[in-house]
Design a protein around this motif. Structure first.
Motif, mmCIF file in Angstrom:
data_model
loop_
_atom_site.group_PDB
_atom_site.id
_atom_site.type_symbol
_atom_site.label_atom_id
_atom_site.label_comp_id
_atom_site.label_asym_id
_atom_site.label_seq_id
_atom_site.Cartn_x
_atom_site.Cartn_y
_atom_site.Cartn_z
ATOM 1 N N PRO A 331 0.820 -1.214 0.000
ATOM 2 C CA PRO A 331 0.000 0.000 0.000
ATOM 3 C C PRO A 331 0.853 1.262 0.000
ATOM 4 O O PRO A 331 1.986 1.269 0.478
ATOM 5 C CB PRO A 331 -0.797 -0.118 1.303
ATOM 6 N N THR A 332 0.262 2.309 -0.560
ATOM 7 C CA THR A 332 0.870 3.641 -0.536
ATOM 8 C C THR A 332 0.052 4.519 0.397
ATOM 9 O O THR A 332 -1.158 4.679 0.215
ATOM 10 C CB THR A 332 0.886 4.258 -1.940
ATOM 11 N N GLY A 333 0.706 5.062 1.405
ATOM 12 C CA GLY A 333 0.007 5.926 2.341
ATOM 13 C C GLY A 333 -0.325 7.269 1.721
ATOM 14 O O GLY A 333 0.410 7.777 0.866
ATOM 15 N N ARG A 334 -1.451 7.847 2.149
ATOM 16 C CA ARG A 334 -1.827 9.173 1.640
ATOM 17 C C ARG A 334 -2.798 9.827 2.608
ATOM 18 O O ARG A 334 -3.536 9.142 3.341
ATOM 19 C CB ARG A 334 -2.463 9.081 0.257
ATOM 20 N N ASN A 335 -2.791 11.129 2.616
ATOM 21 C CA ASN A 335 -3.763 11.944 3.339
ATOM 22 C C ASN A 335 -4.166 13.086 2.414
ATOM 23 O O ASN A 335 -3.477 14.100 2.342
ATOM 24 C CB ASN A 335 -3.187 12.486 4.644
ATOM 25 N N PRO A 336 -5.272 12.928 1.697
ATOM 26 C CA PRO A 336 -5.684 13.973 0.749
ATOM 27 C C PRO A 336 -6.250 15.218 1.419
ATOM 28 O O PRO A 336 -6.610 16.171 0.728
ATOM 29 C CB PRO A 336 -6.747 13.276 -0.093
ATOM 30 N N PHE A 337 -6.324 15.217 2.762
ATOM 31 C CA PHE A 337 -6.952 16.328 3.482
ATOM 32 C C PHE A 337 -5.933 17.101 4.321
ATOM 33 O O PHE A 337 -6.232 17.555 5.425
ATOM 34 C CB PHE A 337 -8.059 15.795 4.395
ATOM 35 N N ALA A 338 -4.757 17.271 3.787
ATOM 36 C CA ALA A 338 -3.660 17.818 4.593
ATOM 37 C C ALA A 338 -3.541 19.328 4.532
ATOM 38 O O ALA A 338 -2.711 19.906 5.236
ATOM 39 C CB ALA A 338 -2.345 17.185 4.158
ATOM 40 N N ALA A 339 -4.352 20.008 3.704
ATOM 41 C CA ALA A 339 -4.178 21.459 3.553
ATOM 42 C C ALA A 339 -5.532 22.125 3.357
ATOM 43 O O ALA A 339 -6.510 21.490 2.939
ATOM 44 C CB ALA A 339 -3.261 21.756 2.365
ATOM 45 N N ALA A 340 -5.576 23.417 3.656
ATOM 46 C CA ALA A 340 -6.795 24.204 3.438
ATOM 47 C C ALA A 340 -7.212 24.096 1.984
ATOM 48 O O ALA A 340 -6.388 24.080 1.073
ATOM 49 C CB ALA A 340 -6.554 25.655 3.826
ATOM 50 N N GLY A 341 -8.504 24.023 1.769
ATOM 51 C CA GLY A 341 -9.048 23.812 0.438
ATOM 52 C C GLY A 341 -9.298 22.352 0.149
ATOM 53 O O GLY A 341 -10.127 22.011 -0.691
ATOM 54 N N ALA A 342 -8.560 21.479 0.840
ATOM 55 C CA ALA A 342 -8.716 20.037 0.655
ATOM 56 C C ALA A 342 -9.508 19.394 1.794
ATOM 57 O O ALA A 342 -9.770 18.198 1.746
ATOM 58 C CB ALA A 342 -7.356 19.366 0.541
ATOM 59 N N TYR A 343 -9.867 20.185 2.822
ATOM 60 C CA TYR A 343 -10.583 19.609 3.952
ATOM 61 C C TYR A 343 -11.989 19.179 3.516
ATOM 62 O O TYR A 343 -12.697 19.935 2.854
ATOM 63 C CB TYR A 343 -10.718 20.614 5.089
#
Length: 754
Positions: A331-343
């Motif tokens: 698996p590849t880790g990711r957090n697509p909600f890491a910055a303003a505009g992406a929340y």
């Protein structure tokens, strides 16, 4: 002149809009009413005056939102969210921290309290009880200002320092309990856009202006709120090393830890060796053990892709030139909600996955977690069935996703339409089989929908209509109807729906807070074709509503703005139970409190209603109304069981009488006698509506022993009323006392003018 009798057999159509008063052709017309104020409609047909509300606590903030939190049917809470804080209510009382002993009270100006090592902060609220001497401080909440490590001064909840000059000297005893509170990042203005979903002891919260958070409960007075990092809950192996091999090109490896029970896979650790494995000279891998791991997966690089070569239940693995399976990658880790505009702006749960979506940058995009791991958004290449899922709605307009509702399909409610999402017939949703199909194009507001059985009720984008949406086998999709069409007048002007909550028991009612401070309530049983609106008012304005189950009944909690002592305050209040209660337990008062003890004429503890005129029910009898002074009232006669609170009226007014005979329809009418079929009713007043005559009180006392209260009556009541000629003849039924009334039906005897 001639006489006729008209019978009304129930009220299951609820209150009808004036625009429908001529629609005698409607099947629901005869079951409707002109006014149902502070009356609940029962699916069986009758109506009952709503129960009153019990005062719980003054809200800390000026603008708040109530949110339900249910760990189970036995452990439920109501969360009070305000400007940067959260407090907890359980079983009708605010949660407090363990009590601390009071070591002294200095009754000066202000009063100073000694509590060793209190740990309080400025502005904290404490509850005092058990003080000997200055007993006026007992049984009340006070705000504190820290004056030392062991001392605080007291103020009232409006911030006015408490002048204790003249209070009796403290002679010992007493405890202080701090109201439990945690900090939150949201302002009062932002609470309306806060979305949430709960799983067991954890609630996930989304707001477009903040990183996603989770609220976790470990005890009544132990809650934590933290940002979600969207990483696997198991760590990758540490200290990975590779050795051995014989000649050939360098080899590259990755190893992941697999969590016991859930089989969640960590992100990989990497290592390389400058030789290739052979059957006689394998590459040996070793790593440090990971807590909670059941096994470890090993991957090797092949033409730019890491493929699975095996698993180990120990901390070592030998590769003797195993061919990688590149269809199974780490698996590849990711957090697509890491910055303003992406929340993400909304959150849900579906098929063992958390569901997030509607960021400012991607308002139509949805992210679903890996299967059974709500805080893991890992993906693989190529994808696996249990990987995180990502998709975007393909629609005619870019309308933001506002809510997710999980039924047999995942339902998406956007500002412009409603969609269903699934993986196909009887197939779980995976990254490779996402099917998104539009169901209707109504558009949804930010008010969270409610689920009743297998039907969803949602508020239209403008807040002025409610639709139901249920699965229809004939079309293999979801469809429904507008359920506000017969009562549109309730939602005009400032009457937009701001909040909505559903109480299944005991009456199956959806409670809606309106922008003008009223409650609009919908009795809803789709299977019996019952959808009936009724409105509810109080001496103040309703601002928030939440429903939780307590003792096998769904209980309605309300935030109510009231004006007391010339200033506005927000109170938390709990709607009382109504069913199967003795007349001594009848509670038809708002913001009320009860006394149960030895007979007394003096009642205290009513400071939240200072200066207000209150109604009183004492041992089942109505006593004259009193004005609260100094938090106290004096009863006319002593009583053991007393309920005190703000009075309210419950009113039924029928639709104007319409005659089918055209010749008679043009003539004036007057009512001279009414027959009411009632259930457990007392204190009934009846008469013609529209101010056409005075209301007549039904005299019920019949045979009760002297000194005992009149018992509620069940049966038919007949009474003559003062007749007045009118063009629009209606019947008015009113309850002005804190007593029960249920009306099942009525018959009116009328005269037709010449």
């Amino acid at each position: 002149m001639s006489d006729i009798a008209l019978t009304k057999s129930g009220f299951t159509a609820g209150v009808l809009s004036p625009a429908l008063f001529a629609r005698v052709d409607l099947s629901k017309f005869d079951l409707g009413a002109k006014t149902l104020e502070n009356f609940l409609v029962h699916a069986e047909g009758g109506v009952s005056n709503r129960p009153g509300t019990e005062f719980v606590l003054r809200a800390r903030g000026d603008r708040i939102r109530l949110i339900p939190f249910a760990f189970s049917t036995e452990q439920t809470y109501v969360l009070e969210l305000g400007e940067g804080y959260l407090r907890v209510v359980k079983d009708g009382a605010v949660v407090t921290e363990p009590s601390r002993a009071v070591a002294g009270v200095a009754p000066g100006d202000p009063v100073v309290l000694t509590v060793a090592g209190h740990g309080y902060g400025n502005g904290d609220w404490i509850f005092l009880e058990g003080l000997t001497g200055p007993t006026a401080l007992n049984g009340r909440f006070w705000a504190v200002t820290v004056t030392g490590a062991d001392s605080v001064s007291l103020s009232d909840l409006d911030g006015r320092p408490l002048d204790g000059t003249g209070l009796p000297a403290w002679s010992g005893g007493g405890t202080a309990e701090r109201v439990y509170r945690i900090a939150t990042p949201w302002s009062a203005d932002e609470l309306e856009r806060l979305k949430f979903v709960q799983s067991a002891d954890t609630m996930y919260l989304a707001h477009p202006g903040y990183a996603p958070r989770k609220l976790t409960r470990s005890a009544d007075d132990a809650w934590s709120l933290e940002v979600i990092d969207f990483q696997p809950s198991i760590a990758p192996p540490g200290g990975l090393s590779a050795s051995g091999g014989s000649g050939g090109p360098a080899q590259y490896y990755r190893v992941t830890a697999v969590k016991a029970e859930t089989f969640e896979e960590s992100t990989p650790a990497s290592a390389s060796v400058g030789a290739s494995p052979t059957s006689g000279s394998p590459v040996n891998l070793s790593w440090a053990a990971v807590a909670g791991a059941a096994k470890y997966n090993v991957y090797k690089l092949d033409n730019g892709i890491y493929g699975w070569i095996g698993a180990s239940e120990t901390t070592a693995f030998a590769d003797d030139n195993i061919a990688p399976d590149v269809s199974d990658t780490p698996p590849t880790g990711r957090n697509p909600f890491a910055a303003a505009g992406a929340y993400p702006a909304t959150v849900g749960l579906h098929e063992q996955r958390s569901v997030w979506g509607a960021s400012d940058d991607d308002p139509q995009k949805t992210w679903m977690s890996t299967s059974a791991n709500y805080e893991n958004l890992n993906v693989s290449t190529p994808s696996k069935d249990d990987d995180a899922v990502t998709f975007t709605i393909a629609a005619r307009q870019v309308n933001e996703i506002r809510h997710y509702v999980s039924l047999s399909d995942l339902l998406l409610f956007t500002s412009g339409g409603e969609f269903k999402v699934n993986g196909g017939d009887e197939v779980a949703l995976t990254p490779s089989n996402v099917n998104v199909k539009p169901q209707s194009y109504r558009g949804c507001s930010h008010v969270p929908p409610v689920v009743i059985g297998n039907t969803v009720l949602f508020v239209r984008y403008d807040g002025r209509a409610v639709y139901d949406l249920g699965y229809q086998l004939a079309v293999d999709g979801y469809s429904g109807n507008e359920v506000t069409v017969l009562a549109k007048h309730l939602f005009r002007g400032e009457g937009r729906i701001r909040e909505m909550a559903y109480a299944q028991t005991p009456w199956s009612v959806v409670w809606c807070v309106l922008g003008d401070g009223r409650l609009a309530a919908l009795t809803y049983m789709r299977e019996h074709d019952v959808w009936a609106w009724h409105s509810h008012v109080t001496e103040g304005a309703f601002e928030s509503v939440a429903v939780v189950r307590e003792n096998d009944e769904d209980v309605v909690y309300l935030a109510v703005r009231r004006t007391v002592e010339g200033s506005e305050r927000v109170y938390l209040e709990r709607m009382k139970e109504r069913e199967d209660r003795a007349i001594e337990e009848a509670f038809f008062l708002d913001s009320g409190l009860s006394y149960d003890g030895p007979a007394t004429r003096e009642l205290s503890g009513l400071g939240h209603l200072e200066g207000e005129t209150v109604a009183i029910l004492a041992d089942g009898g109505v006593q004259p109304r009193q004005v609260v002074t100094g938090g106290r009232i004096s009863l006319q006669t002593a009583a053991e069981r007393v309920h005190v609170g703000l009075p309210y009226e419950a009113t039924i007014e029928t639709l104007p009488v319409t005659l089918s005979d055209p010749a008679a329809a043009a003539k004036r009418l007057r009512i001279h006698r009414v027959l009411l079929r009632v259930l457990a009713a007392r204190g009934v007043r009846v008469g013609p509506g529209g101010g056409a005559g005075e209301l007549v009180e039904v005299k019920q006392r019949a045979g009760e022993p002297y000194g005992t209260p009149t018992r509620p009556f069940t049966g038919q009541i007949g009474l003559n009323v003062a007749p007045e000629w009118a063009d629009d003849t209606t019947i008015l039924v009113r309850q002005s006392d804190p007593l029960p009334i249920t009306v099942l039906g009525m018959t009116a005897e009328l005269e037709i003018g010449g």
